[in-house]
Design an enzyme around this catalytic site. Structure first.
Site, PDB file in Angstrom:
ATOM      1  N   GLY A 246       0.844  -1.206   0.000  1.00  0.00           N
ATOM      2  CA  GLY A 246       0.000   0.000   0.000  1.00  0.00           C
ATOM      3  C   GLY A 246       0.870   1.243   0.000  1.00  0.00           C
ATOM      4  O   GLY A 246       0.547   2.249   0.634  1.00  0.00           O
TER       5      GLY A 246
ATOM      6  N   LYS B 138      -9.685  -2.096  13.115  1.00  0.00           N
ATOM      7  CA  LYS B 138      -8.438  -1.732  13.799  1.00  0.00           C
ATOM      8  C   LYS B 138      -8.405  -2.342  15.209  1.00  0.00           C
ATOM      9  O   LYS B 138      -7.363  -2.800  15.679  1.00  0.00           O
ATOM     10  CB  LYS B 138      -8.289  -0.199  13.858  1.00  0.00           C
ATOM     11  CG  LYS B 138      -8.004   0.430  12.498  1.00  0.00           C
ATOM     12  CD  LYS B 138      -6.708  -0.075  11.912  1.00  0.00           C
ATOM     13  CE  LYS B 138      -6.412   0.425  10.524  1.00  0.00           C
ATOM     14  NZ  LYS B 138      -5.228  -0.178   9.901  1.00  0.00           N
TER      15      LYS B 138
ATOM     16  N   GLN C 163      -1.346   7.844   1.363  1.00  0.00           N
ATOM     17  CA  GLN C 163      -0.859   9.096   1.965  1.00  0.00           C
ATOM     18  C   GLN C 163       0.390   8.868   2.801  1.00  0.00           C
ATOM     19  O   GLN C 163       1.400   9.548   2.628  1.00  0.00           O
ATOM     20  CB  GLN C 163      -1.971   9.712   2.834  1.00  0.00           C
ATOM     21  CG  GLN C 163      -1.642  11.117   3.322  1.00  0.00           C
ATOM     22  CD  GLN C 163      -2.409  11.533   4.578  1.00  0.00           C
ATOM     23  OE1 GLN C 163      -3.003  10.702   5.264  1.00  0.00           O
ATOM     24  NE2 GLN C 163      -2.389  12.804   4.880  1.00  0.00           N
TER      25      GLN C 163
ATOM     26  N   ASP D  47       1.591  -1.974  -4.587  1.00  0.00           N
ATOM     27  CA  ASP D  47       0.230  -1.451  -4.458  1.00  0.00           C
ATOM     28  C   ASP D  47      -0.692  -2.302  -5.321  1.00  0.00           C
ATOM     29  O   ASP D  47      -0.224  -3.166  -6.064  1.00  0.00           O
ATOM     30  CB  ASP D  47       0.172   0.042  -4.851  1.00  0.00           C
ATOM     31  CG  ASP D  47      -0.808   0.791  -3.954  1.00  0.00           C
ATOM     32  OD1 ASP D  47      -1.888   0.238  -3.648  1.00  0.00           O
ATOM     33  OD2 ASP D  47      -0.502   1.917  -3.535  1.00  0.00           O
TER      34      ASP D  47
ATOM     35  N   ILE E 189      -3.544  12.612   9.829  1.00  0.00           N
ATOM     36  CA  ILE E 189      -2.194  12.982   9.376  1.00  0.00           C
ATOM     37  C   ILE E 189      -2.285  14.077   8.306  1.00  0.00           C
ATOM     38  O   ILE E 189      -3.045  13.951   7.339  1.00  0.00           O
ATOM     39  CB  ILE E 189      -1.451  11.747   8.793  1.00  0.00           C
ATOM     40  CG1 ILE E 189      -1.450  10.571   9.788  1.00  0.00           C
ATOM     41  CG2 ILE E 189      -0.039  12.127   8.384  1.00  0.00           C
ATOM     42  CD1 ILE E 189      -0.686  10.793  11.064  1.00  0.00           C
TER      43      ILE E 189
ATOM     44  N   TYR F  35     -14.298   0.652  10.127  1.00  0.00           N
ATOM     45  CA  TYR F  35     -12.843   0.859  10.172  1.00  0.00           C
ATOM     46  C   TYR F  35     -12.319   0.669  11.600  1.00  0.00           C
ATOM     47  O   TYR F  35     -11.332  -0.034  11.832  1.00  0.00           O
ATOM     48  CB  TYR F  35     -12.556   2.270   9.656  1.00  0.00           C
ATOM     49  CG  TYR F  35     -11.129   2.747   9.748  1.00  0.00           C
ATOM     50  CD1 TYR F  35     -10.108   2.124   9.039  1.00  0.00           C
ATOM     51  CD2 TYR F  35     -10.809   3.881  10.512  1.00  0.00           C
ATOM     52  CE1 TYR F  35      -8.807   2.600   9.100  1.00  0.00           C
ATOM     53  CE2 TYR F  35      -9.523   4.365  10.571  1.00  0.00           C
ATOM     54  CZ  TYR F  35      -8.515   3.728   9.867  1.00  0.00           C
ATOM     55  OH  TYR F  35      -7.237   4.209   9.932  1.00  0.00           O
TER      56      TYR F  35
HETATM   57  C1  AKB Z   1      -9.453   8.520   9.199  1.00  0.00           C
HETATM   58  O1  AKB Z   1      -9.890   9.671   9.318  1.00  0.00           O
HETATM   59  O2  AKB Z   1     -10.156   7.549   8.932  1.00  0.00           O
HETATM   60  C2  AKB Z   1      -7.974   8.297   9.431  1.00  0.00           C
HETATM   61  C3  AKB Z   1      -7.687   7.864  10.831  1.00  0.00           C
HETATM   62  C4  AKB Z   1      -7.864   8.818  11.941  1.00  0.00           C
HETATM   63  O3  AKB Z   1      -7.297   6.752  11.047  1.00  0.00           O
HETATM   64  N1  AKB Z   1      -7.238   9.470   9.111  1.00  0.00           N
END
Ligand code: AKB
Length: 320
Positions: A9, A147, A13, A35, A173, A143
């Site tokens: 990947g 994680k 970014q 990638d 970031i 997401y």
């Molecule tokens: C997002 O906004 O999904 C990412 C993160 C905070 O992991 N930048």
């Protein structure tokens, strides 16, 4: 023997800037980028590159064998906002890819893994300010769930099989080289581009939405630093809280306005507002500071100066 690194990947970014930093340190031929496709010709031309689908165990293994890789940075992921649109895709990519590299390390094919976690592991029931390293984690986004579960697997593979996996919970970031894609914190990059090109920005988060953020150079520094730290100092084998600054859209607007006095902002919160509202506003990263001497360099003013300096050159527009 020099370390041989694979970045999965690498076109994203963080991946693209990590590639440059690791190549400056280890040499171009020792850092292989990969990638899902070869559309990013700048990356393809810049050094060894392979098309690798992070969900494909055989493709990852073939690449590792071809280049005799010992260290993998797994940067491929679907972020929070896109994950809500494509839940199954986010689950498959974010969890399958991690399993593949953890299993390759368990089998002794590779020696070390970096895997990024996120402030998205936290949820509405987490203490919102100065969120501690160990606290309630009840994420409400796909997401965040990927994680959180990934963190548990990292800890498990370390404890059960001795896998040397290291991880950071990245905040938003901010960088000027590559655009973020599909995150909730993306506004904090878009705002600088629009400030320069249009002198106006409409924020998809409300003016008082405070979130933890970090300038890219600090994120890269932390990533390399945690990977180079002696194994004994890495006591958290799930993932480390990491912080630099916290601000809201109004704060960043005011910091840009000091350089672009006619810059205007308006607010039109969308579905990303509820994601942002479920996340912490500030993070306690004292454990990372204690364990592997993490320190950030950039505050909001320094971040704004760097962003405007580089983006004004990119767009050929002068700012104060
Ligand atoms: C997002 O906004 O999904 C990412 C993160 C905070 O992991 N930048």
């Amino acid at each position: 023997m020099a370390s041989k690194i694979l970045i999965i990947g690498a076109g994203g970014q963080i991946g693209s800037e990590l590639t440059a930093a690791l190549r400056a340190k280890h040499g171009v031929s020792n850092v292989i980028t990969s990638d899902i496709n070869d559309q990013n010709q700048e990356m393809v031309q810049s050094g060894p590159f392979e098309v690798v689908d992070a969900k494909d165990y055989d493709a990852i293994k073939a690449c590792i064998d071809k280049y005799d890789i010992d260290t993998v940075y797994l940067m491929a992921a679907l972020l929070s906002a896109r994950g809500e649109k494509y839940p199954e895709k986010a689950w498959n990519l974010n969890t399958e890819s991690l399993f593949h590299v953890l299993n390759l390390a368990k089998a002794g094919v590779i020696k070390q893994i970096f895997w990024p976690s996120s402030i998205a592991v936290f949820g509405p029931s987490t203490p919102k300010t100065n969120t501690p390293q160990h606290t309630v984690c009840e994420p409400t986004t796909v997401y965040g769930i990927t994680k959180q579960v990934g963190e548990r697997w990292c800890q498990y593979y370390h404890d059960q099989y001795g896998v040397d996996v290291r991880s950071i919970r990245y905040p938003g970031i901010i960088s000027h080289k590559t655009m973020p894609g599909g995150g909730t914190t993306d506004y904090a990059v878009e705002i600088y581009h629009k400030a320069i090109t249009e002198r106006a920005y409409t924020s998809f988060l409300s003016e008082d939405t405070m979130l933890p953020m970090m300038f890219m150079d600090d994120a890269i520094k932390a990533t390399i630093q945690i990977m180079e730290a002696p194994a004994a100092s890495i006591k958290e084998r799930s993932s480390y809280n990491l912080a630099a600054l916290s601000f809201n859209p109004k704060d960043i607007y005011e910091s840009i306005k000091k350089h672009i006095p006619d810059f205007k902002i308006s607010y039109a919160p969308d579905f990303r507002q509820s994601i942002a509202d479920s996340w912490p506003s500030s993070i306690d990263d004292s454990v990372a500071r204690e364990d592997w001497a993490w320190q950030h360099d950039y505050d909001l003013e320094a971040t704004t100066e760097e962003m405007l300096k580089h983006l004004s050159l990119k767009y050929g527009v002068e700012v104060v």
